[in-house]
Design a protein around this motif. Structure first.
Motif: not given
Length: 101
Positions: A66-71, A85-87, A93-94
Motif C-alpha cells: 500500500y505504500s505510496g498510494y494514498k488516494g 485501469y490499475l496499471k 502497485l504490487s
C-alpha cells in the motif's frame, strides 16, 4: 461480475482494526470478491463492513503493498477496466499472486 455474495451476519461483530481483512461492499446485497486490508484502525467502518480474517504475520508486506498510494480508486473505472485501469493509474502497485489459507 454481476453476481454478488451473501451478506455477512451483522450480529457477529469484529472491528476493522489494523491487520483485519474485510470484504468491500457498496451496501446491502452488493458484496463481491473485492477485499481490503485495514492498514490503520478503521473502526468507523464497523457498522457496514464486517472483517472476516486477520493477518497473522507479514503485515510489513501489506504495508509495502500500500505504500505510496494514498488516494482513492475510481470504482466505476476499476470495475469496467480492471487491471488496465490499475496499471495506468497505479503503476507501482504490487499484486498478490498466491495466497495460502
Amino acid at each position: 461480475r454481476g453476481k454478488f455474495l451473501e451478506d455477512e451476519i451483522i450480529s457477529v461483530k469484529a472491528s476493522n482494526t489494523r491487520g483485519t481483512v474485510t470484504f468491500a461492499t457498496a451496501g446491502p446485497g452488493s458484496r463481491t470478491t473485492q477485499i481490503f486490508f485495514n492498514t490503520v484502525n478503521n473502526s468507523r467502518l464497523d457498522n457496514d463492513f464486517v472483517p472476516f480474517g486477520e493477518v497473522e504475520s507479514g503485515m510489513d508486506v501489506i504495508d509495502r503493498v500500500y505504500s505510496g498510494y494514498k488516494g482513492t480508486v475510481d470504482q466505476g473505472n476499476l470495475q469496467s477496466l480492471g487491471n488496465m485501469y490499475l496499471k495506468k493509474n497505479f503503476p507501482k502497485l504490487s499484486y498478490i499472486k498466491t495466497a495460502i489459507f
